[in-house]
Design a protein around this motif. Structure first.
Motif, PDB file in Angstrom:
ATOM      1  N   ALA A 129      12.130 -33.592 -51.291  1.00 42.54           N
ATOM      2  CA  ALA A 129      12.075 -33.868 -52.727  1.00 42.54           C
ATOM      3  C   ALA A 129      11.081 -32.923 -53.367  1.00 42.54           C
ATOM      4  O   ALA A 129       9.963 -32.738 -52.862  1.00 42.54           O
ATOM      5  CB  ALA A 129      11.658 -35.318 -52.974  1.00 42.54           C
ATOM      6  N   ASN A 130      11.504 -32.302 -54.453  1.00 38.80           N
ATOM      7  CA  ASN A 130      10.603 -31.392 -55.165  1.00 38.80           C
ATOM      8  C   ASN A 130      10.944 -31.396 -56.645  1.00 38.80           C
ATOM      9  O   ASN A 130      12.067 -31.743 -57.042  1.00 38.80           O
ATOM     10  CB  ASN A 130      10.709 -29.972 -54.595  1.00 38.80           C
ATOM     11  CG  ASN A 130      12.074 -29.354 -54.798  1.00 38.80           C
ATOM     12  OD1 ASN A 130      13.005 -29.636 -54.044  1.00 38.80           O
ATOM     13  ND2 ASN A 130      12.202 -28.504 -55.810  1.00 38.80           N
ATOM     14  N   PRO A 131       9.995 -31.012 -57.495  1.00 33.16           N
ATOM     15  CA  PRO A 131      10.267 -30.975 -58.935  1.00 33.16           C
ATOM     16  C   PRO A 131      11.104 -29.765 -59.305  1.00 33.16           C
ATOM     17  O   PRO A 131      10.995 -28.701 -58.681  1.00 33.16           O
ATOM     18  CB  PRO A 131       8.866 -30.893 -59.548  1.00 33.16           C
ATOM     19  CG  PRO A 131       8.031 -30.244 -58.499  1.00 33.16           C
ATOM     20  CD  PRO A 131       8.593 -30.674 -57.181  1.00 33.16           C
ATOM     21  N   LEU A 132      11.959 -29.933 -60.305  1.00 33.38           N
ATOM     22  CA  LEU A 132      12.723 -28.821 -60.849  1.00 33.38           C
ATOM     23  C   LEU A 132      11.893 -28.109 -61.910  1.00 33.38           C
ATOM     24  O   LEU A 132      11.195 -28.751 -62.702  1.00 33.38           O
ATOM     25  CB  LEU A 132      14.023 -29.325 -61.476  1.00 33.38           C
ATOM     26  CG  LEU A 132      15.058 -29.937 -60.526  1.00 33.38           C
ATOM     27  CD1 LEU A 132      16.186 -30.564 -61.335  1.00 33.38           C
ATOM     28  CD2 LEU A 132      15.597 -28.885 -59.566  1.00 33.38           C
ATOM     29  N   VAL A 133      11.975 -26.799 -61.903  1.00 39.50           N
ATOM     30  CA  VAL A 133      11.287 -26.011 -62.939  1.00 39.50           C
ATOM     31  C   VAL A 133      12.301 -25.704 -64.032  1.00 39.50           C
ATOM     32  O   VAL A 133      13.250 -24.944 -63.828  1.00 39.50           O
ATOM     33  CB  VAL A 133      10.700 -24.721 -62.344  1.00 39.50           C
ATOM     34  CG1 VAL A 133      10.042 -23.896 -63.442  1.00 39.50           C
ATOM     35  CG2 VAL A 133       9.708 -25.044 -61.234  1.00 39.50           C
ATOM     36  N   VAL A 134      12.113 -26.347 -65.182  1.00 41.22           N
ATOM     37  CA  VAL A 134      13.020 -26.191 -66.314  1.00 41.22           C
ATOM     38  C   VAL A 134      12.275 -25.465 -67.432  1.00 41.22           C
ATOM     39  O   VAL A 134      11.179 -25.891 -67.818  1.00 41.22           O
ATOM     40  CB  VAL A 134      13.527 -27.554 -66.817  1.00 41.22           C
ATOM     41  CG1 VAL A 134      14.495 -27.362 -67.967  1.00 41.22           C
ATOM     42  CG2 VAL A 134      14.193 -28.318 -65.676  1.00 41.22           C
ATOM     43  N   PRO A 135      12.816 -24.348 -67.941  1.00 39.43           N
ATOM     44  CA  PRO A 135      12.125 -23.603 -68.998  1.00 39.43           C
ATOM     45  C   PRO A 135      11.774 -24.492 -70.199  1.00 39.43           C
ATOM     46  O   PRO A 135      12.574 -25.324 -70.625  1.00 39.43           O
ATOM     47  CB  PRO A 135      13.137 -22.514 -69.389  1.00 39.43           C
ATOM     48  CG  PRO A 135      13.994 -22.344 -68.178  1.00 39.43           C
ATOM     49  CD  PRO A 135      14.091 -23.712 -67.557  1.00 39.43           C
ATOM     50  N   ASP A 136      10.577 -24.315 -70.687  1.00 37.62           N
ATOM     51  CA  ASP A 136      10.092 -24.998 -71.899  1.00 37.62           C
ATOM     52  C   ASP A 136       9.980 -26.510 -71.730  1.00 37.62           C
ATOM     53  O   ASP A 136       9.949 -27.258 -72.718  1.00 37.62           O
ATOM     54  CB  ASP A 136      11.002 -24.688 -73.106  1.00 37.62           C
ATOM     55  CG  ASP A 136      11.116 -23.196 -73.376  1.00 37.62           C
ATOM     56  OD1 ASP A 136      10.092 -22.500 -73.240  1.00 37.62           O
ATOM     57  OD2 ASP A 136      12.218 -22.722 -73.699  1.00 37.62           O
ATOM     58  N   LYS A 137       9.925 -26.985 -70.495  1.00 44.78           N
ATOM     59  CA  LYS A 137       9.724 -28.410 -70.250  1.00 44.78           C
ATOM     60  C   LYS A 137       8.620 -28.596 -69.219  1.00 44.78           C
ATOM     61  O   LYS A 137       8.493 -27.804 -68.278  1.00 44.78           O
ATOM     62  CB  LYS A 137      11.009 -29.069 -69.745  1.00 44.78           C
ATOM     63  CG  LYS A 137      12.088 -29.215 -70.799  1.00 44.78           C
ATOM     64  CD  LYS A 137      13.250 -30.040 -70.268  1.00 44.78           C
ATOM     65  CE  LYS A 137      14.304 -30.247 -71.348  1.00 44.78           C
ATOM     66  NZ  LYS A 137      15.430 -31.105 -70.858  1.00 44.78           N
ATOM     67  N   PRO A 138       7.805 -29.635 -69.396  1.00 45.56           N
ATOM     68  CA  PRO A 138       6.764 -29.885 -68.395  1.00 45.56           C
ATOM     69  C   PRO A 138       7.395 -30.278 -67.058  1.00 45.56           C
ATOM     70  O   PRO A 138       8.479 -30.864 -67.010  1.00 45.56           O
ATOM     71  CB  PRO A 138       5.964 -31.047 -68.994  1.00 45.56           C
ATOM     72  CG  PRO A 138       6.912 -31.717 -69.948  1.00 45.56           C
ATOM     73  CD  PRO A 138       7.786 -30.628 -70.489  1.00 45.56           C
ATOM     74  N   VAL A 139       6.700 -29.955 -65.981  1.00 48.01           N
ATOM     75  CA  VAL A 139       7.193 -30.291 -64.648  1.00 48.01           C
ATOM     76  C   VAL A 139       7.058 -31.795 -64.432  1.00 48.01           C
ATOM     77  O   VAL A 139       5.985 -32.371 -64.629  1.00 48.01           O
ATOM     78  CB  VAL A 139       6.422 -29.522 -63.561  1.00 48.01           C
ATOM     79  CG1 VAL A 139       6.870 -29.949 -62.171  1.00 48.01           C
ATOM     80  CG2 VAL A 139       6.623 -28.021 -63.732  1.00 48.01           C
ATOM     81  N   ALA A 140       8.147 -32.425 -64.031  1.00 45.33           N
ATOM     82  CA  ALA A 140       8.143 -33.872 -63.822  1.00 45.33           C
ATOM     83  C   ALA A 140       7.515 -34.211 -62.477  1.00 45.33           C
ATOM     84  O   ALA A 140       7.645 -33.449 -61.508  1.00 45.33           O
ATOM     85  CB  ALA A 140       9.574 -34.412 -63.863  1.00 45.33           C
ATOM     86  N   PRO A 141       6.822 -35.342 -62.383  1.00 43.94           N
ATOM     87  CA  PRO A 141       6.302 -35.758 -61.080  1.00 43.94           C
ATOM     88  C   PRO A 141       7.455 -36.107 -60.138  1.00 43.94           C
ATOM     89  O   PRO A 141       8.518 -36.554 -60.574  1.00 43.94           O
ATOM     90  CB  PRO A 141       5.461 -36.993 -61.406  1.00 43.94           C
ATOM     91  CG  PRO A 141       6.005 -37.501 -62.705  1.00 43.94           C
ATOM     92  CD  PRO A 141       6.475 -36.288 -63.453  1.00 43.94           C
ATOM     93  N   VAL A 142       7.238 -35.897 -58.855  1.00 49.25           N
ATOM     94  CA  VAL A 142       8.270 -36.214 -57.864  1.00 49.25           C
ATOM     95  C   VAL A 142       8.330 -37.724 -57.672  1.00 49.25           C
ATOM     96  O   VAL A 142       7.310 -38.393 -57.510  1.00 49.25           O
ATOM     97  CB  VAL A 142       7.981 -35.510 -56.523  1.00 49.25           C
ATOM     98  CG1 VAL A 142       8.996 -35.934 -55.465  1.00 49.25           C
ATOM     99  CG2 VAL A 142       8.000 -34.002 -56.704  1.00 49.25           C
ATOM    100  N   ASP A 143       9.543 -38.248 -57.694  1.00 45.24           N
ATOM    101  CA  ASP A 143       9.754 -39.680 -57.488  1.00 45.24           C
ATOM    102  C   ASP A 143       9.735 -39.952 -55.983  1.00 45.24           C
ATOM    103  O   ASP A 143      10.765 -40.011 -55.321  1.00 45.24           O
ATOM    104  CB  ASP A 143      11.096 -40.102 -58.098  1.00 45.24           C
ATOM    105  CG  ASP A 143      11.290 -41.611 -58.110  1.00 45.24           C
ATOM    106  OD1 ASP A 143      10.548 -42.313 -57.393  1.00 45.24           O
ATOM    107  OD2 ASP A 143      12.192 -42.082 -58.834  1.00 45.24           O
ATOM    108  N   THR A 144       8.527 -40.130 -55.449  1.00 43.20           N
ATOM    109  CA  THR A 144       8.379 -40.311 -54.004  1.00 43.20           C
ATOM    110  C   THR A 144       8.937 -41.652 -53.540  1.00 43.20           C
ATOM    111  O   THR A 144       9.401 -41.769 -52.403  1.00 43.20           O
ATOM    112  CB  THR A 144       6.906 -40.180 -53.591  1.00 43.20           C
ATOM    113  OG1 THR A 144       6.107 -41.095 -54.359  1.00 43.20           O
ATOM    114  CG2 THR A 144       6.398 -38.761 -53.841  1.00 43.20           C
ATOM    115  N   ALA A 145       8.899 -42.657 -54.388  1.00 37.31           N
ATOM    116  CA  ALA A 145       9.468 -43.954 -54.005  1.00 37.31           C
ATOM    117  C   ALA A 145      10.970 -43.820 -53.766  1.00 37.31           C
ATOM    118  O   ALA A 145      11.517 -44.368 -52.797  1.00 37.31           O
ATOM    119  CB  ALA A 145       9.188 -44.998 -55.079  1.00 37.31           C
ATOM    120  N   ARG A 146      11.653 -43.064 -54.632  1.00 39.32           N
ATOM    121  CA  ARG A 146      13.084 -42.835 -54.443  1.00 39.32           C
ATOM    122  C   ARG A 146      13.329 -42.063 -53.146  1.00 39.32           C
ATOM    123  O   ARG A 146      14.272 -42.370 -52.402  1.00 39.32           O
ATOM    124  CB  ARG A 146      13.669 -42.064 -55.625  1.00 39.32           C
ATOM    125  CG  ARG A 146      15.180 -41.810 -55.501  1.00 39.32           C
ATOM    126  CD  ARG A 146      15.680 -40.861 -56.571  1.00 39.32           C
ATOM    127  NE  ARG A 146      15.768 -41.481 -57.877  1.00 39.32           N
ATOM    128  CZ  ARG A 146      16.853 -42.111 -58.336  1.00 39.32           C
ATOM    129  NH1 ARG A 146      17.930 -42.216 -57.577  1.00 39.32           N
ATOM    130  NH2 ARG A 146      16.851 -42.617 -59.554  1.00 39.32           N
TER     131      ARG A 146
END
Length: 221
Positions: free
Chosen positions: A189-206
């Motif tokens: 599991a890793n965060p997606l890098v989306v232009p002009d958007k903050p990096v979302a935290p990884v949903d480790t529970a999922r």
């Protein structure tokens, strides 16, 4: 991982267990293709894809090697810090389900192999490993992993900091592994890098729930 200790052949009868049963597979209903059942774990905001069972390529599944000159602390933990590896002579099949959405990417990989794969064990000394080298630095931490009956599990969180074109870049990856007999399930599991958007935290529970669900699916439970 479940194990059976046999002290003497005669103890089979004493334990009311037929000796011939030792030749039966521990997971007679196991099927790595059932990892595709995890599609239902993702909502419409996710883009989901599957990889049907195919032959294992240990080199393709090998962890990315650290660049030359990287130093590890503790030094004896370098092998664990580099990630789970597979023997090059390993034979078998693998299947996968991947999903992207909600700022995260999840990959669930199921392996059926010709021999049990030793899970990378950090031991007490390697629960936190730091590394530093030319152009890169980072840390690998052991994190909470689900307890799964009949399987050994381990979870890691890897953070790598690099410089690209003089700009600092940080990447992170969570990795959860369960090993049972000749089967292994890996969830990344890793965060997606989306232009002009903050990096979302990884949903480790999922991610942890996916590991538990994938093992159950593969076992045929």
């Amino acid at each position: 991982m479940l194990t059976r200790n046999v002290l003497l052949a005669g103890t089979c009868a004493a334990a009311l267990v037929a000796c011939g049963q030792s030749d039966e597979p521990k997971f007679p209903n196991a099927d790595i293709a059932k990892v595709a059942e995890l599609r239902s774990a993702f909502g419409p905001e996710f883009k989901v894809s599957d990889v049907a069972p195919t032959g294992i390529d240990p080199q393709m599944l090998a962890p990315q090697k650290m660049p030359p000159g990287v130093q590890f602390e503790p030094a004896d933990c370098a092998r664990f810090a580099e990630g789970q590896s597979l023997p090059l002579e390993l034979k078998g099949n693998m299947a996968a389900t991947a999903a992207e959405g909600a700022g995260n990417r999840f990959i669930v990989l199921a392996l059926e192999t010709s021999q049990p794969i030793p899970i990378s064990d950090p031991g007490e000394a390697c629960k936190q490993v730091k590394f530093l080298g030319p152009g890169a630095r980072g840390q690998v931490d052991v994190v909470e992993s689900p307890e799964i009956d009949g399987a050994r599990t381990v979870g890691t969180h890897r953070v790598v900091q690099t410089a690209v074109g003089g700009e600092p870049r940080t990447g992170e990856l969570y990795n959860y592994v369960a090993s049972f007999g000749p089967y292994m399930v890996i969830v990344t599991a890793n965060p997606l890098v989306v232009p002009d958007k903050p990096v979302a935290p990884v949903d480790t529970a999922r991610a942890r729930d996916l590991l538990t669900a994938a093992v159950a699916a593969v076992k045929g439970h």
